[in-house]
Design an enzyme around this catalytic site. Structure first.
Site, short mmCIF file in Angstrom:
data_model
loop_
_atom_site.label_atom_id
_atom_site.label_comp_id
_atom_site.label_asym_id
_atom_site.label_seq_id
_atom_site.Cartn_x
_atom_site.Cartn_y
_atom_site.Cartn_z
N TYR A 93 0.86 -1.19 0.00
CA TYR A 93 0.00 0.00 0.00
C TYR A 93 0.90 1.24 0.00
CZ TYR A 93 -3.71 3.22 1.47
OH TYR A 93 -4.61 4.26 1.55
N1 LIG Z 1 -9.30 4.34 5.11
C1 LIG Z 1 -8.13 4.93 5.38
O1 LIG Z 1 -7.61 4.88 6.51
C2 LIG Z 1 -7.44 5.70 4.29
C3 LIG Z 1 -6.41 6.57 4.65
C4 LIG Z 1 -5.80 7.31 3.66
C5 LIG Z 1 -6.21 7.19 2.36
N2 LIG Z 1 -7.20 6.32 2.05
C6 LIG Z 1 -7.59 6.22 0.64
O2 LIG Z 1 -8.93 6.64 0.51
C7 LIG Z 1 -9.50 6.04 -0.66
C8 LIG Z 1 -10.88 5.51 -0.33
O3 LIG Z 1 -10.72 4.42 0.54
P1 LIG Z 1 -11.76 3.99 1.67
O4 LIG Z 1 -11.00 4.00 2.92
O5 LIG Z 1 -13.02 4.78 1.55
O6 LIG Z 1 -11.95 2.47 1.31
P2 LIG Z 1 -13.15 1.66 0.70
O7 LIG Z 1 -14.39 1.90 1.47
O8 LIG Z 1 -12.65 0.26 0.60
O9 LIG Z 1 -13.28 2.29 -0.74
C9 LIG Z 1 -12.36 2.04 -1.75
C10 LIG Z 1 -13.10 1.94 -3.06
O10 LIG Z 1 -12.16 1.82 -4.11
C11 LIG Z 1 -12.77 1.11 -5.17
N3 LIG Z 1 -11.95 0.00 -5.57
C12 LIG Z 1 -11.43 -1.01 -4.80
N4 LIG Z 1 -10.81 -1.90 -5.55
C13 LIG Z 1 -10.93 -1.48 -6.84
C14 LIG Z 1 -10.51 -1.98 -8.08
N5 LIG Z 1 -9.84 -3.13 -8.18
N6 LIG Z 1 -10.81 -1.30 -9.19
C15 LIG Z 1 -11.49 -0.12 -9.11
N7 LIG Z 1 -11.94 0.40 -7.96
C16 LIG Z 1 -11.65 -0.27 -6.85
C17 LIG Z 1 -14.11 0.55 -4.67
O11 LIG Z 1 -15.14 1.44 -5.08
P3 LIG Z 1 -16.08 1.10 -6.32
O12 LIG Z 1 -16.60 -0.29 -6.09
O13 LIG Z 1 -17.16 2.11 -6.25
O14 LIG Z 1 -15.26 1.19 -7.56
C18 LIG Z 1 -13.95 0.67 -3.17
O15 LIG Z 1 -15.19 0.80 -2.55
C19 LIG Z 1 -8.49 5.00 -1.12
O16 LIG Z 1 -7.72 5.52 -2.18
C20 LIG Z 1 -7.60 4.81 0.09
O17 LIG Z 1 -6.31 4.40 -0.26
C21 LIG Z 1 -7.84 5.58 2.99
#
Ligand SMILES: NC(=O)c1ccc[n+]([C@@H]2O[C@H](COP(=O)([O-])OP(=O)(O)OC[C@H]3O[C@@H](n4cnc5c(N)ncnc54)[C@H](OP(=O)(O)O)[C@@H]3O)[C@@H](O)[C@H]2O)c1
Length: 408
Positions: A315
């Protein structure tokens, strides 16, 4: 030495003060009908290419708007004199700087009102016609910044010289009426962002790799929003959609946690880095006109993992590569590129996150409307120090040791 520093502070302070007066006068002109009747002349003057509708209206607008504005600034420029005098600050005469500075604007507004040839070219720089050769500036109002006050949203972008007041009151970026698409729309942050942007008056589009129609919970009622399916590897299918979008938020991401197989490496880089980079490049190709340069933006969720551990090596690797690619690419980007640097929040991707996705989304929007280009929402105070330092040095290194496209 002390009096030199104090003198400088008095002079600069008196200029900042009259600029604040200018911006609040402008704000008031949009809030208070009698003043707006005068100010509206300023909004009648220009066509979207910033060519004046007519010479008569152009001159009239200066008598009704610019001259009264400068007179109000001149009157308020006396306040620093009074303060310096009553507080016995020296050298007192430097408090005159704000008044002299304002006199320049008053005389140039009168010159434009009188139709003196070339007065506009010398003194009305934010309204000069022609192609935009830079992006809306962050701290000083330039032509692309001010254009938006006339033709994007008259209830935003109020500042005349420094952008400080817009940053303070959250009018340095208007989301109202903008078409904004978010990838990773079915995820926690995707949904939360779509909701916050909808509440700010944006027309939101969900981009999802799943098959579901995305619905938002707005005041207890389900609201189905325009949902478009896409897949990693087929980014170019989205080009017709990207043409219609003002702001693209690249938010999709994956976390393979402790895995380190060949597949885990490929998936992490493909989803977190390369699909985002491909969408970024496609989106940048849709920026062509003056209006695109100021309206279009791209926000990229790179994560706090750019500068700190996420207890997930792949990651971190994929997000750091993405972060560096964005830093490199935004040196030449034809529109604003913002980075979202987020700390841990609760979601499928991070079930033990500390913050809530809703709170994070609210903060992102709050910072964006204050025109923060690197939006940090984190609980680790070190991120607020380390990230800007890292970004500055990496960006400078890239600037020195790479060059812009030669065929520009
Ligand atoms: N949670 C944290 O602590 C954190 C911290 C810093 C940054 N982030 C970043 O924030 C963003 C959103 O993450 P989240 O925490 O809200 O997680 P999440 O609920 O798992 O959402 C991530 C979304 O990315 C999409 N995704 C996953 N695998 C994919 C694939 N193979 N192809 C295309 N789309 C895919 C899916 O949306 P769809 O099904 O709608 O395409 C999934 O729901 C990510 O980039 C993550 O790295 C998260």
């Amino acid at each position: 030495m002390v009096s030199l520093t104090l003198g400088l502070a008095i002079a600069v302070g008196s200029i900042l003060w009259v600029e604040l007066v200018r911006d609040f006068y402008h704000l008031l002109a949009h809030l208070w009908r009698p003043l707006y009747r005068l100010h509206v002349w300023h909004h009648r003057v220009f066509r979207p290419d910033l060519v004046a509708v007519s010479d008569t209206i152009y001159r009239q607008a200066h008598w009704y708007n610019d001259v009264p504005e400068a007179l109000v600034m001149l009157a308020f420029s006396l306040l620093p004199w009074g303060l310096v005098y009553s507080w016995h600050l020296n050298p007192q005469w430097l408090a005159v700087t704000g008044s002299v500075y304002t006199l320049f604007f008053l005389i140039s507004a009168i010159a434009r009102g009188l139709g003196i040839p070339h007065a506009d070219e010398l003194t009305d720089l934010t309204h000069r016609p022609g192609n935009f050769t830079s992006l809306p500036s962050r701290w000083l109002v330039n032509r692309p910044y001010h254009w938006r006050h006339h033709f994007d949203n008259q209830n935003a972008y109020f500042c005349g010289t420094f952008t400080l007041v817009d940053k303070l009151i959250g009018t340095a970026l208007s989301l109202k009426g903008k078409t904004i698409a978010v990838t990773g729309a079915s995820g926690s942050l995707g949904q939360a962002l779509l909701k916050q942007l909808h509440l700010k008056g944006a027309k939101v589009i969900a981009l999802t790799s799943s098959v579901q129609i995305i619905t938002l919970d707005i005041e207890g009622k389900d609201l189905s929003i325009k949902t478009i399916a896409w897949q990693v590897g087929k980014e170019s299918d989205l080009l017709p959609v990207l043409e219609q979008i003002d702001i693209l938020i690249l938010n999709h991401g994956i976390n393979v946690h402790g895995e380190r197989t060949e597949t885990a490496i490929a998936t992490s880089y493909e989803v977190n880095t390369f699909s985002i980079w491909r969408l970024l490049e496609l989106f940048l190709k849709t920026v062509r006109t003056n209006e695109d340069i100021v309206r279009k933006e791209i926000w990229i969720n790179t994560s706090e993992a750019e500068v700190s551990p996420a207890i997930s090596p792949l990651y971190e690797l994929s997000k750091r590569t993405l972060g560096d690619l964005v830093t490199l690419r935004r040196l030449d980007a034809p529109c604003i590129v913002r980075k979202l640097i987020l700390g841990p929040f609760k979601s499928n991707l991070n079930p033990i996150g500390v913050m809530s996705a809703d709170w994070v989304a609210k903060q992102i929007v709050n910072f964006a409307i204050r025109d923060m280009r690197n939006i940090i929402v984190a609980i680790n105070p070190l991120t607020f120090i380390i990230f800007p330092i890292k970004e500055f040095f990496v960006s400078t290194y890239f600037k020195i040791f790479s060059h812009p496209p030669r065929n520009r």
